[in-house]
Design a protein around this motif. Structure first.
Motif, PDB file in Angstrom:
ATOM      1  N   ILE A  37       0.870  -1.172   0.000  1.00  0.00           N
ATOM      2  CA  ILE A  37       0.000   0.000   0.000  1.00  0.00           C
ATOM      3  C   ILE A  37       0.907   1.223   0.000  1.00  0.00           C
ATOM      4  O   ILE A  37       1.676   1.438   0.940  1.00  0.00           O
ATOM      5  CB  ILE A  37      -0.948   0.010   1.208  1.00  0.00           C
ATOM      6  CG1 ILE A  37      -1.900  -1.190   1.117  1.00  0.00           C
ATOM      7  CG2 ILE A  37      -1.729   1.314   1.279  1.00  0.00           C
ATOM      8  CD1 ILE A  37      -2.928  -1.238   2.219  1.00  0.00           C
ATOM      9  N   SER A  39       1.425   5.347  -0.391  1.00  0.00           N
ATOM     10  CA  SER A  39       0.791   6.669  -0.337  1.00  0.00           C
ATOM     11  C   SER A  39       1.040   7.400  -1.649  1.00  0.00           C
ATOM     12  O   SER A  39       2.185   7.507  -2.104  1.00  0.00           O
ATOM     13  CB  SER A  39       1.360   7.478   0.826  1.00  0.00           C
ATOM     14  OG  SER A  39       1.104   6.841   2.057  1.00  0.00           O
ATOM     15  N   GLU A  40      -0.039   7.878  -2.268  1.00  0.00           N
ATOM     16  CA  GLU A  40       0.077   8.535  -3.567  1.00  0.00           C
ATOM     17  C   GLU A  40       0.048  10.060  -3.454  1.00  0.00           C
ATOM     18  O   GLU A  40       0.897  10.761  -3.995  1.00  0.00           O
ATOM     19  CB  GLU A  40      -1.059   8.069  -4.496  1.00  0.00           C
ATOM     20  CG  GLU A  40      -0.934   8.579  -5.919  1.00  0.00           C
ATOM     21  CD  GLU A  40      -2.101   8.109  -6.774  1.00  0.00           C
ATOM     22  OE1 GLU A  40      -3.239   8.024  -6.253  1.00  0.00           O
ATOM     23  OE2 GLU A  40      -1.878   7.813  -7.966  1.00  0.00           O
ATOM     24  N   THR A  42      -1.546  13.451  -0.700  1.00  0.00           N
ATOM     25  CA  THR A  42      -2.246  13.889   0.507  1.00  0.00           C
ATOM     26  C   THR A  42      -2.882  15.253   0.282  1.00  0.00           C
ATOM     27  O   THR A  42      -2.232  16.173  -0.221  1.00  0.00           O
ATOM     28  CB  THR A  42      -1.278  13.942   1.705  1.00  0.00           C
ATOM     29  OG1 THR A  42      -0.755  12.630   1.949  1.00  0.00           O
ATOM     30  CG2 THR A  42      -1.983  14.427   2.957  1.00  0.00           C
ATOM     31  N   GLU A  79      -8.755   0.569  -3.241  1.00  0.00           N
ATOM     32  CA  GLU A  79      -7.891   1.734  -3.043  1.00  0.00           C
ATOM     33  C   GLU A  79      -8.663   2.890  -2.422  1.00  0.00           C
ATOM     34  O   GLU A  79      -8.116   3.646  -1.615  1.00  0.00           O
ATOM     35  CB  GLU A  79      -7.252   2.149  -4.373  1.00  0.00           C
ATOM     36  CG  GLU A  79      -6.208   1.152  -4.862  1.00  0.00           C
ATOM     37  CD  GLU A  79      -5.682   1.466  -6.252  1.00  0.00           C
ATOM     38  OE1 GLU A  79      -4.606   0.950  -6.612  1.00  0.00           O
ATOM     39  OE2 GLU A  79      -6.351   2.226  -6.992  1.00  0.00           O
ATOM     40  N   SER A  83      -7.724   4.225   1.305  1.00  0.00           N
ATOM     41  CA  SER A  83      -7.277   5.602   1.499  1.00  0.00           C
ATOM     42  C   SER A  83      -7.730   6.022   2.895  1.00  0.00           C
ATOM     43  O   SER A  83      -8.668   5.449   3.448  1.00  0.00           O
ATOM     44  CB  SER A  83      -7.885   6.512   0.430  1.00  0.00           C
ATOM     45  OG  SER A  83      -7.395   6.152  -0.851  1.00  0.00           O
ATOM     46  N   THR A  96      -5.322  11.003   2.586  1.00  0.00           N
ATOM     47  CA  THR A  96      -4.237  10.422   1.791  1.00  0.00           C
ATOM     48  C   THR A  96      -4.792   9.342   0.876  1.00  0.00           C
ATOM     49  O   THR A  96      -5.418   8.378   1.334  1.00  0.00           O
ATOM     50  CB  THR A  96      -3.149   9.821   2.706  1.00  0.00           C
ATOM     51  OG1 THR A  96      -2.636  10.840   3.563  1.00  0.00           O
ATOM     52  CG2 THR A  96      -2.010   9.240   1.879  1.00  0.00           C
ATOM     53  N   VAL A  98      -4.216   6.223  -1.709  1.00  0.00           N
ATOM     54  CA  VAL A  98      -3.204   5.172  -1.791  1.00  0.00           C
ATOM     55  C   VAL A  98      -3.369   4.365  -3.063  1.00  0.00           C
ATOM     56  O   VAL A  98      -4.439   4.351  -3.686  1.00  0.00           O
ATOM     57  CB  VAL A  98      -3.275   4.225  -0.563  1.00  0.00           C
ATOM     58  CG1 VAL A  98      -3.094   4.997   0.727  1.00  0.00           C
ATOM     59  CG2 VAL A  98      -4.579   3.435  -0.556  1.00  0.00           C
ATOM     60  N   LYS A  99      -2.303   3.669  -3.439  1.00  0.00           N
ATOM     61  CA  LYS A  99      -2.306   2.678  -4.506  1.00  0.00           C
ATOM     62  C   LYS A  99      -1.986   1.321  -3.906  1.00  0.00           C
ATOM     63  O   LYS A  99      -1.140   1.212  -3.014  1.00  0.00           O
ATOM     64  CB  LYS A  99      -1.274   3.037  -5.576  1.00  0.00           C
ATOM     65  CG  LYS A  99      -1.677   4.197  -6.484  1.00  0.00           C
ATOM     66  CD  LYS A  99      -2.851   3.806  -7.379  1.00  0.00           C
ATOM     67  CE  LYS A  99      -3.216   4.919  -8.339  1.00  0.00           C
ATOM     68  NZ  LYS A  99      -4.393   4.575  -9.165  1.00  0.00           N
ATOM     69  N   GLN A 392      -1.750  -1.843   5.602  1.00  0.00           N
ATOM     70  CA  GLN A 392      -2.154  -0.462   5.860  1.00  0.00           C
ATOM     71  C   GLN A 392      -1.727  -0.002   7.253  1.00  0.00           C
ATOM     72  O   GLN A 392      -1.173   1.095   7.422  1.00  0.00           O
ATOM     73  CB  GLN A 392      -3.668  -0.321   5.722  1.00  0.00           C
ATOM     74  CG  GLN A 392      -4.141   1.121   5.921  1.00  0.00           C
ATOM     75  CD  GLN A 392      -5.644   1.242   5.830  1.00  0.00           C
ATOM     76  OE1 GLN A 392      -6.371   0.546   6.534  1.00  0.00           O
ATOM     77  NE2 GLN A 392      -6.113   2.142   4.970  1.00  0.00           N
ATOM     78  N   LEU A 395       1.895   0.599   7.348  1.00  0.00           N
ATOM     79  CA  LEU A 395       2.209   1.881   6.707  1.00  0.00           C
ATOM     80  C   LEU A 395       1.979   3.033   7.673  1.00  0.00           C
ATOM     81  O   LEU A 395       2.792   3.966   7.761  1.00  0.00           O
ATOM     82  CB  LEU A 395       1.348   2.058   5.455  1.00  0.00           C
ATOM     83  CG  LEU A 395       1.402   3.427   4.753  1.00  0.00           C
ATOM     84  CD1 LEU A 395       2.794   3.673   4.165  1.00  0.00           C
ATOM     85  CD2 LEU A 395       0.332   3.530   3.672  1.00  0.00           C
ATOM     86  N   ASP A 401       6.194   2.070   3.216  1.00  0.00           N
ATOM     87  CA  ASP A 401       5.972   0.617   3.090  1.00  0.00           C
ATOM     88  C   ASP A 401       7.259  -0.184   3.075  1.00  0.00           C
ATOM     89  O   ASP A 401       7.241  -1.402   2.845  1.00  0.00           O
ATOM     90  CB  ASP A 401       5.154   0.329   1.828  1.00  0.00           C
ATOM     91  CG  ASP A 401       5.928   0.667   0.555  1.00  0.00           C
ATOM     92  OD1 ASP A 401       6.566   1.735   0.514  1.00  0.00           O
ATOM     93  OD2 ASP A 401       5.896  -0.137  -0.398  1.00  0.00           O
TER      94      ASP A 401
END
Length: 407
Positions: A37, A39-40, A42, A79, A83, A96, A98-99, A392, A395, A401
């Motif tokens: 997971i 974080s993409e 925020t 996803e 998030s 945030t 996530v992917k 998650q 994370l 990660d």
């Protein structure tokens, strides 16, 4: 008698509590590769109002049969659910996105038959809970990992600075609950009822003996010490639990629960992580991935929390799991409000050693009515720690990660 039973539960090797048909099963913690997971992005959100009432029950819950009929969520849906919101002690809030990477979809787990309808009671029949009053248990692992939240729930220490609890203890699915802006966590400690200083009986003995035989005075002092030691060994007599309160620095909640005005909160995501402002020095309990019922010794789970009907007492219970789905454990462990948010744990073999190790495999969510073929049945429900949820929470603890490849 109660203390003797606790000694047997906690210090008897796990295999002696399993019947013969289960002796050959592999009751071992196994490391497995986790999905990632990442974080993409925020975003800053408006500050919450913190006006919701603490909510201990979800309005509607998709039951066991209902969950079997649900389609597998798509990657984009997962996803979105995973998030998360973060609310900080100053009242600010972020979201945030996530992917999810390296995900392997698993088949639905539903291995047992449905249970019969039971009355709306969280304690059913004979109350099988144990109040932990003995200092030897209360201040030592695993009971010392249990904590109390200022909002009235329970939680469990899972790192030197993190507490795992139920999301509904701080958020009702639409807004943060009253009191969660200045959320505090209470860690167990012991205090004397009298609050006074220790008595100095030995000096009194010396004064009473006066100019008498020195050997007689020495004998009396030794007897005093022996009696004093016996008193200290008694089960918490003269002492009561208290709490050392610590402020929460920030709180993480998955979007699967914190839906705002976009649909109902999903019970599958009723978990949250609290980061403490100050680190503690207690031994904490590690996370584990929830196995199926067949891989639980005796099908049993354990958890401890601060039930409201036993003021400031830590209450322990263990029971069999009645049924399971991919994300939930359905059981009839005796529990009252206040215990929600407790960490549900198992004791399995450590693969690298020959001893047995406890790990958290679920979060106790509370009493719920669920729909099973159009019939309302009630259970006490726990939210399982799946590989995705493990990744998650990992994370959240580490901030990236990199340390979350296996669990």
């Amino acid at each position: 008698m109660e203390n003797m039973l606790l000694w047997l539960i906690f210090f008897t090797p796990g295999w002696t509590l399993i019947d013969g048909s289960e002796m050959e099963r592999d009751f071992t913690w196994h490391l497995r590769k986790l999905p990632r997971i990442v974080s993409e992005r925020t975003f800053h959100l408006t500050s919450p109002t913190f006006e919701a009432d603490a909510k201990m029950m979800v309005n509607t819950v998709c039951g066991i049969e209902c969950q079997k009929e649900l389609p597998t969520p798509s990657l984009s849906e997962l996803e979105d659910y995973l998030s998360y919101e973060t609310v900080f002690e100053n009242g600010t809030r972020t979201l945030t996105r996530v992917k999810v990477q390296d995900l392997v979809f698993e088949p639905t787990q539903n291995t047992t038959k449905g249970a019969s309808v039971r009355r709306k009671r969280q304690v059913y029949g004979t109350d099988s809970r144990f109040s932990i009053l003995d200092k030897r248990f209360l201040t030592n692992f695993p009971f010392s990992t249990a904590v109390k939240l200022s909002t009235g729930c329970s939680g469990i220490l899972i790192s030197p600075q993190h507490v795992l609890t139920a999301a509904h203890c701080v958020h009702d699915g639409k807004d943060y609950v009253k009191g969660s802006k200045k959320l505090r966590v209470g860690l167990l400690k012991m205090r004397n009822k009298s609050g006074g200083k220790k008595r100095r009986g030995s000096k009194r003995s010396r004064r009473e003996t006066g100019g008498g035989d020195q050997r007689e005075g020495t004998r009396e002092r030794l007897q005093d010490r022996v009696k004093s030691g016996r008193r200290r060994k008694q089960s918490g007599r003269g002492q009561r639990p208290s709490f050392r309160w610590t402020r929460v620095k920030n709180t993480h909640i998955p979007k699967g629960w914190a839906r705002g005005g976009m649909g109902d909160a999903a019970l599958d995501y009723d978990y949250a992580l609290l980061e403490l402002k100050r680190a503690h020095k207690k031994k904490y309990m590690e996370l584990g991935i929830s196995p199926t019922i067949k891989k639980m010794p005796g099908g049993m789970i354990h958890f401890s929390g601060f039930d409201n009907d036993r003021a400031d007492q830590l209450v322990y219970r263990f029971c069999s799991v009645s049924d399971e789905s991919n994300d939930l454990l359905y059981q009839y462990c005796d529990a009252e409000s206040g215990s929600t948010g407790s960490g549900v744990y198992l004791r399995l073999k450590d693969p690298d050693k020959k001893n047995w190790k406890r790990k958290i495999i679920a979060v106790y969510s509370g009493h719920q009515w669920v729909d099973v073929h159009g019939v309302q049945k009630d259970y006490n429900v726990a939210v399982r720690i799946t590989p995705l949820k493990y990744a998650q929470i990992c994370l959240w603890i580490h901030g990236n990660d990199a340390n979350c490849a296996y669990g």
